[in-house]
Design an enzyme around this catalytic site. Structure first.
Site, PDB file in Angstrom:
ATOM      1  N   HIS A 157      58.221  56.509 -37.285  1.00  0.00           N
ATOM      2  CA  HIS A 157      58.900  55.990 -38.590  1.00  0.00           C
ATOM      3  C   HIS A 157      58.120  56.972 -39.640  1.00  0.00           C
ATOM      4  O   HIS A 157      57.734  57.836 -39.388  1.00  0.00           O
ATOM      5  CB  HIS A 157      58.362  54.417 -38.720  1.00  0.00           C
ATOM      6  CG  HIS A 157      56.984  54.233 -38.551  1.00  0.00           C
ATOM      7  ND1 HIS A 157      55.920  54.684 -39.525  1.00  0.00           N
ATOM      8  CD2 HIS A 157      55.954  53.734 -37.845  1.00  0.00           C
ATOM      9  CE1 HIS A 157      54.802  54.445 -39.180  1.00  0.00           C
ATOM     10  NE2 HIS A 157      54.834  53.689 -38.112  1.00  0.00           N
ATOM     11  N   GLY A 186      56.241  56.691 -41.800  1.00  0.00           N
ATOM     12  CA  GLY A 186      54.922  56.782 -41.950  1.00  0.00           C
ATOM     13  C   GLY A 186      54.435  57.946 -41.229  1.00  0.00           C
ATOM     14  O   GLY A 186      53.672  58.883 -41.755  1.00  0.00           O
ATOM     15  N   HIS A 187      54.804  57.946 -39.749  1.00  0.00           N
ATOM     16  CA  HIS A 187      54.486  59.451 -39.107  1.00  0.00           C
ATOM     17  C   HIS A 187      54.941  60.505 -39.726  1.00  0.00           C
ATOM     18  O   HIS A 187      54.339  61.680 -39.759  1.00  0.00           O
ATOM     19  CB  HIS A 187      55.176  59.246 -37.695  1.00  0.00           C
ATOM     20  CG  HIS A 187      54.561  58.005 -36.811  1.00  0.00           C
ATOM     21  ND1 HIS A 187      55.270  57.011 -36.331  1.00  0.00           N
ATOM     22  CD2 HIS A 187      53.352  57.783 -36.396  1.00  0.00           C
ATOM     23  CE1 HIS A 187      54.614  56.170 -35.790  1.00  0.00           C
ATOM     24  NE2 HIS A 187      53.338  56.655 -35.743  1.00  0.00           N
ATOM     25  N   GLN A 220      43.952  52.086 -24.004  1.00  0.00           N
ATOM     26  CA  GLN A 220      43.604  51.321 -25.252  1.00  0.00           C
ATOM     27  C   GLN A 220      44.311  49.939 -25.355  1.00  0.00           C
ATOM     28  O   GLN A 220      44.415  49.349 -26.308  1.00  0.00           O
ATOM     29  CB  GLN A 220      43.940  52.382 -26.356  1.00  0.00           C
ATOM     30  CG  GLN A 220      45.403  52.443 -26.784  1.00  0.00           C
ATOM     31  CD  GLN A 220      45.589  53.427 -27.734  1.00  0.00           C
ATOM     32  OE1 GLN A 220      45.223  54.736 -27.827  1.00  0.00           O
ATOM     33  NE2 GLN A 220      45.900  53.041 -29.085  1.00  0.00           N
ATOM     34  N   LYS A 242      46.538  53.176 -42.334  1.00  0.00           N
ATOM     35  CA  LYS A 242      46.864  51.847 -41.849  1.00  0.00           C
ATOM     36  C   LYS A 242      45.818  51.174 -40.709  1.00  0.00           C
ATOM     37  O   LYS A 242      45.441  50.214 -40.700  1.00  0.00           O
ATOM     38  CB  LYS A 242      48.177  51.675 -41.268  1.00  0.00           C
ATOM     39  CG  LYS A 242      48.474  50.134 -40.987  1.00  0.00           C
ATOM     40  CD  LYS A 242      49.948  49.939 -40.598  1.00  0.00           C
ATOM     41  CE  LYS A 242      50.184  50.440 -39.280  1.00  0.00           C
ATOM     42  NZ  LYS A 242      49.566  49.346 -38.261  1.00  0.00           N
ATOM     43  N   ASP A 243      45.557  52.208 -39.886  1.00  0.00           N
ATOM     44  CA  ASP A 243      44.452  51.807 -38.695  1.00  0.00           C
ATOM     45  C   ASP A 243      43.230  52.416 -39.308  1.00  0.00           C
ATOM     46  O   ASP A 243      42.785  53.416 -39.021  1.00  0.00           O
ATOM     47  CB  ASP A 243      44.731  52.667 -37.554  1.00  0.00           C
ATOM     48  CG  ASP A 243      46.296  52.252 -36.833  1.00  0.00           C
ATOM     49  OD1 ASP A 243      46.316  51.092 -36.272  1.00  0.00           O
ATOM     50  OD2 ASP A 243      47.322  52.982 -37.030  1.00  0.00           O
ATOM     51  N   GLN A 291      40.128  52.356 -37.052  1.00  0.00           N
ATOM     52  CA  GLN A 291      40.220  53.691 -36.081  1.00  0.00           C
ATOM     53  C   GLN A 291      40.085  54.950 -36.819  1.00  0.00           C
ATOM     54  O   GLN A 291      39.277  55.667 -36.022  1.00  0.00           O
ATOM     55  CB  GLN A 291      41.743  53.694 -35.546  1.00  0.00           C
ATOM     56  CG  GLN A 291      42.200  54.826 -34.907  1.00  0.00           C
ATOM     57  CD  GLN A 291      43.646  54.985 -34.318  1.00  0.00           C
ATOM     58  OE1 GLN A 291      44.008  54.325 -33.123  1.00  0.00           O
ATOM     59  NE2 GLN A 291      44.802  55.475 -34.818  1.00  0.00           N
TER      60      GLN A 291
HETATM   61  O1  PAF Z   1      47.054  55.317 -33.696  1.00  0.00           O
HETATM   62  C1  PAF Z   1      47.643  55.477 -32.576  1.00  0.00           C
HETATM   63  O2  PAF Z   1      48.954  55.601 -32.531  1.00  0.00           O
HETATM   64  C2  PAF Z   1      46.683  55.741 -31.307  1.00  0.00           C
HETATM   65  O3  PAF Z   1      45.586  54.953 -31.322  1.00  0.00           O
HETATM   66  C3  PAF Z   1      46.270  57.110 -30.994  1.00  0.00           C
HETATM   67  C4  PAF Z   1      45.361  57.890 -32.205  1.00  0.00           C
HETATM   68  C5  PAF Z   1      47.663  57.988 -31.017  1.00  0.00           C
HETATM   69  C6  PAF Z   1      45.750  57.112 -29.794  1.00  0.00           C
HETATM   70  O4  PAF Z   1      46.390  56.838 -28.771  1.00  0.00           O
END
Ligand code: PAF
Length: 270
Positions: A32, A34-35, A59, A147-148, A151
């Site tokens: 989207h 954002g990416h 994950q 957003k993450d 992470q």
């Molecule tokens: O944020 C994500 O889309 C995923 O956690 C990532 C960093 C691509 C790892 O699979």
């Protein structure tokens, strides 16, 4: 844009690109805006940009949305072609293959809170795949969206702990016009769920404003912050949300809320 489907193709490409500075954007596809904004950032720091698309089975927990996770590689490729991306790496590793690579454990202090409490093992799967991709691709920069946020903090810590030679760059959250944080999972939302989901950001903004006011006065800080958060938690629950958490860390309010079964996360600085 060259598309690399496997390790052999990646190795061949690496011989071409190793003389350049590389910015890497790991994604799980369903791209989207954002990416796409991460790609602009990547191009501003490095000579070549590599995007990966891989829905990482490590994950996802057994009751999570791995098999339903939105996948549309043709659409993603077209979107990437509209930007300056030099390589797309989209391998099809199986879970069994991935269980043979080096398995990492995310820093428990960071990984056992927030999303980690609700998604056991999730961040171990994330650091394992991200570290593997770093080893394969050898980027100079890697870009992750805020957003993450949890992470992002976990990956920064992994890079520090392992002294990896990659600079982690954070990119700001991109939002829909309504304020809803852009997410691949937004495609799961019906029209009415989307209207409800918009309350997440609206309430984050007012929580942030209330907490900022208190921070300025600095009185009985934690208790007051907790009281505000509790009152918003109740408000969300009363309007039909299931709340995994609303917590205050790193001067930010972070939330994970389920809207008609769709789990969304968001966060805001105070
Ligand atoms: O944020 C994500 O889309 C995923 O956690 C990532 C960093 C691509 C790892 O699979």
């Amino acid at each position: 844009m060259r598309i690399l489907y496997n390790l052999e193709e990646l190795e061949a490409a690496k011989n071409e690109y190793k003389q350049y500075s590389i910015a890497f954007i790991p994604t799980m596809g369903a791209l989207h805006a954002g990416h796409l904004s991460l790609i602009d950032k990547a191009n501003s720091v490095a000579e070549k940009v590599i995007v990966s698309i891989f829905v990482n089975p490590l994950q996802f927990g057994p009751n999570e949305d791995f098999s339903q996770y939105p996948r549309d590689i043709d659409r993603d490729i077209n979107l990437l072609k509209s930007k300056k991306v030099d390589y797309l790496f989209c391998p099809n590793f199986t879970k069994d293959e991935l269980l043979k690579i080096k398995q990492l454990q995310a820093e428990p202090k960071l990984a056992d809170i927030l999303c980690g409490k609700f998604r056991k093992g999730h961040f171990d799967g994330v650091v394992t795949i991200v570290n593997y991709f770093f080893e394969l691709i050898e980027p100079d920069y890697a870009i992750f969206g805020e957003k993450d946020y949890q992470q992002l903090k976990i990956i920064e810590t992994m890079v520090n702990n392992l002294s990896l030679n990659v600079k982690i760059l954070a990119a700001e959250i991109l939002r829909e016009e309504s304020g809803l944080a852009m997410s691949s999972r937004n495609v799961y939302l019906s029209q009415s769920s989307r209207i409800k989901a918009d309350e997440i950001y609206k309430n984050l903004c007012s929580m942030s404003a209330e907490i900022s006011k208190i921070l300025a006065g600095d009185i009985e800080l934690n208790k007051k912050i907790q009281r505000i958060i509790d009152s918003y938690k109740e408000k969300f629950i009363n309007s039909g949300f299931e709340i995994d958490y609303i917590e205050y860390h790193w001067s930010r309010i972070l939330i994970a809320a389920r809207v008609d079964g769709v789990r969304l996360i968001d966060n805001i600085g105070v």
